[in-house]
Design a protein around this motif. Structure first.
Motif, PDB file in Angstrom:
ATOM      1  N   TYR A 152      -0.230   0.376  -2.948  1.00 16.38           N
ATOM      2  CA  TYR A 152       0.948  -0.427  -3.287  1.00 16.38           C
ATOM      3  C   TYR A 152       0.859  -1.807  -2.657  1.00 16.38           C
ATOM      4  O   TYR A 152       0.249  -1.981  -1.601  1.00 16.38           O
ATOM      5  CB  TYR A 152       2.232   0.262  -2.798  1.00 16.38           C
ATOM      6  CG  TYR A 152       2.549   1.549  -3.515  1.00 16.38           C
ATOM      7  CD1 TYR A 152       3.328   1.557  -4.672  1.00 16.38           C
ATOM      8  CD2 TYR A 152       2.064   2.768  -3.047  1.00 16.38           C
ATOM      9  CE1 TYR A 152       3.615   2.738  -5.341  1.00 16.38           C
ATOM     10  CE2 TYR A 152       2.346   3.955  -3.717  1.00 16.38           C
ATOM     11  CZ  TYR A 152       3.120   3.930  -4.854  1.00 16.38           C
ATOM     12  OH  TYR A 152       3.392   5.095  -5.518  1.00 16.38           O
ATOM     13  N   GLU A 153       1.505  -2.776  -3.300  1.00 21.51           N
ATOM     14  CA  GLU A 153       1.699  -4.098  -2.708  1.00 21.51           C
ATOM     15  C   GLU A 153       3.061  -4.116  -2.021  1.00 21.51           C
ATOM     16  O   GLU A 153       3.962  -3.355  -2.378  1.00 21.51           O
ATOM     17  CB  GLU A 153       1.648  -5.188  -3.785  1.00 21.51           C
ATOM     18  CG  GLU A 153       0.370  -5.208  -4.600  1.00 21.51           C
ATOM     19  CD  GLU A 153      -0.851  -5.603  -3.797  1.00 21.51           C
ATOM     20  OE1 GLU A 153      -0.676  -6.177  -2.694  1.00 21.51           O
ATOM     21  OE2 GLU A 153      -1.971  -5.343  -4.261  1.00 21.51           O
ATOM     22  N   ASN A 154       3.217  -4.987  -1.035  1.00 20.89           N
ATOM     23  CA  ASN A 154       4.487  -5.036  -0.298  1.00 20.89           C
ATOM     24  C   ASN A 154       5.514  -5.921  -1.004  1.00 20.89           C
ATOM     25  O   ASN A 154       5.238  -6.551  -2.031  1.00 20.89           O
ATOM     26  CB  ASN A 154       4.248  -5.489   1.142  1.00 20.89           C
ATOM     27  CG  ASN A 154       3.631  -6.878   1.228  1.00 20.89           C
ATOM     28  OD1 ASN A 154       3.768  -7.695   0.326  1.00 20.89           O
ATOM     29  ND2 ASN A 154       2.927  -7.126   2.316  1.00 20.89           N
ATOM     30  N   ALA A 155       6.716  -5.980  -0.427  1.00 23.27           N
ATOM     31  CA  ALA A 155       7.809  -6.725  -1.032  1.00 23.27           C
ATOM     32  C   ALA A 155       7.552  -8.221  -1.077  1.00 23.27           C
ATOM     33  O   ALA A 155       7.983  -8.912  -2.010  1.00 23.27           O
ATOM     34  CB  ALA A 155       9.114  -6.434  -0.297  1.00 23.27           C
ATOM     35  N   ALA A 156       6.846  -8.736  -0.063  1.00 29.88           N
ATOM     36  CA  ALA A 156       6.547 -10.170  -0.045  1.00 29.88           C
ATOM     37  C   ALA A 156       5.715 -10.565  -1.260  1.00 29.88           C
ATOM     38  O   ALA A 156       5.962 -11.610  -1.884  1.00 29.88           O
ATOM     39  CB  ALA A 156       5.812 -10.530   1.253  1.00 29.88           C
ATOM     40  N   TYR A 157       4.753  -9.741  -1.618  1.00 26.92           N
ATOM     41  CA  TYR A 157       3.948  -9.981  -2.810  1.00 26.92           C
ATOM     42  C   TYR A 157       4.788  -9.768  -4.072  1.00 26.92           C
ATOM     43  O   TYR A 157       4.744 -10.567  -5.030  1.00 26.92           O
ATOM     44  CB  TYR A 157       2.743  -9.050  -2.838  1.00 26.92           C
ATOM     45  CG  TYR A 157       1.950  -9.108  -4.119  1.00 26.92           C
ATOM     46  CD1 TYR A 157       0.967 -10.072  -4.298  1.00 26.92           C
ATOM     47  CD2 TYR A 157       2.199  -8.216  -5.168  1.00 26.92           C
ATOM     48  CE1 TYR A 157       0.246 -10.145  -5.487  1.00 26.92           C
ATOM     49  CE2 TYR A 157       1.486  -8.287  -6.352  1.00 26.92           C
ATOM     50  CZ  TYR A 157       0.517  -9.245  -6.508  1.00 26.92           C
ATOM     51  OH  TYR A 157      -0.176  -9.318  -7.697  1.00 26.92           O
ATOM     52  N   ALA A 158       5.558  -8.687  -4.109  1.00 31.23           N
ATOM     53  CA  ALA A 158       6.306  -8.299  -5.299  1.00 31.23           C
ATOM     54  C   ALA A 158       7.424  -9.299  -5.639  1.00 31.23           C
ATOM     55  O   ALA A 158       7.854  -9.392  -6.801  1.00 31.23           O
ATOM     56  CB  ALA A 158       6.905  -6.907  -5.106  1.00 31.23           C
TER      57      ALA A 158
END
Length: 277
Positions: free
Chosen positions: A266-272
Motif C-alpha cells: 500500500y501507499e500512505n496517505a501523503a502519497y494518496a
C-alpha cells in the motif's frame, strides 16, 4: 503458500452461512472492542498489523467483519459496526452528506491493474486508457470476470464501463460474486481478464500461472482508502481512526509487505492525497 491457504479458509468461512455480525477474525483480548468491516486490507493482513499496534496501547480488541465496500457502508449505516474501511469515494461522500457517517479520513491507497492472459486476445496492451482497454475486451467478447458484489472494485469497474458507454453482458462477462483473491484465482485458472487491486496481485503473483499485468497507469485506476465512523462514534473508535492517520499507523501502512513480499502493498496517505476526492 501458508498465507494464501489461511485467506482461502477465511473466505470460505465468510461465505458459508456466517451472518454479517459474526467476526471473521478477532485481534487482541482487551476489555473494549471495536467492530470494523473491510475487504482486502483484512484479507491481506494489514488490518491485523494495525490492530496489534493499537490494541497494545489501549487494552482493546478489534472484530474484523469481512465485507466489500458496499456491504461495509450498509453495516455502518445500520450501526452494526463502529468503523468502515472502504474505497468507494462517491458512496463515502453521500454517506457524509446524508449524516449517518462521519470522520472520513484518508489512510492510503493502492491501484488497479487490468490483468489478462499472456497472449492478450483483446490486445489491451496497446490501450491508451482504462476505458479503451475495457472497450477492446467488450469488442472481442473476451472472457472477463466481474465481482458483481457492489464492492469498491465493482463500483470502479462499472464506472469504467459507463465511461466507455458499454453495458457489459453475455457469456463472456462472468459474474463471480466473490472476494478479490478468489476471483483473481478463478480468472487465472480460466485465462480470463480481471481488474485486481495491486496489493492482492503482489501477494498472489508468484502463484499465478496464466495472467500478466496488461494495462495499468491510468489515473482513474488509483484506489484511495478511507476510514469512517458512525455519526456518533465511541471514543475508542475515534481513537482508532486517528491512529490510522498518525505517524505510527502510517508507518505500518507504508511498510506493510516489504519484509514478506519484498515490496510494499500500500501507499500512505501523503502519497494518496494527490488523488483524493
Amino acid at each position: 503458500m501458508k498465507m494464501l491457504s489461511k485467506m482461502a479458509l477465511v473466505a470460505m468461512i465468510s461465505l458459508t452461512g456466517v451472518s454479517a455480525m459474526d467476526c471473521t477474525a478477532v485481534y487482541g483480548e482487551g476489555k473494549e472492542q471495536i467492530k470494523l468491516a473491510t475487504g482486502s486490507p483484512g484479507e491481506l493482513g494489514l488490518l491485523e498489523e494495525l490492530a496489534k499496534a493499537f490494541n497494545a496501547k489501549n487494552n482493546s480488541s478489534l472484530c474484523w467483519i469481512k465485507a466489500g465496500s458496499g456491504a461495509t457502508l450498509k453495516l455502518l449505516k445500520e450501526k452494526q459496526i463502529d468503523i468502515a474501511m472502504v474505497h468507494a469515494p462517491k458512496a463515502e461522500k453521500e454517506a457524509i452528506k446524508e449524516g449517518w457517517a462521519a470522520n472520513r479520513t484518508l489512510i492510503g491507497s493502492n491501484e488497479f491493474y487490468i490483468l489478462g492472459p499472456k497472449d492478450d486476445p483483446a490486445n489491451i496492451k496497446n490501450a491508451k486508457s482504462a476505458k479503451e482497454a475495457y472497450s477492446k475486451i467488450a469488442q472481442k467478447q473476451a472472457l472477463f470476470y466481474t465481482r458483481a458484489d457492489n464492492s469498491g472494485t465493482h463500483k470502479k469497474e462499472m464506472s469504467i464501463w459507463k465511461s466507455a458507454n458499454i453495458e457489459p453482458n453475455g457469456k463472456w462477462y462472468v459474474k463471480n460474486q466473490d472476494f478479490m483473491l478468489a476471483t483473481l484465482k478463478k480468472a487465472d485458472a480460466t485465462k480470463g481478464y480481471f481488474m485486481s487491486d495491486s496489493s492482492t496481485y503482489k501477494l498472489a503473483k508468484n502463484e499465478l500461472k496464466n495472467l500478466d499485468i496488461l494495462y495499468s497507469g491510468d489515473k482513474v485506476l488509483i484506489n484511495t482508502y478511507v476510514a469512517m465512523t458512525t455519526e456518533k462514534p465511541s471514543k475508542l473508535a475515534l481513537e482508532f481512526v486517528k491512529f490510522l492517520s498518525s505517524k505510527e499507523g502510517q508507518d505500518i501502512i507504508t511498510n506493510y509487505g516489504k519484509e514478506k513480499y519484498k515490496e510494499n502493498l500500500y501507499e500512505n496517505a501523503a502519497y494518496a492525497k494527490q488523488y483524493f476526492e
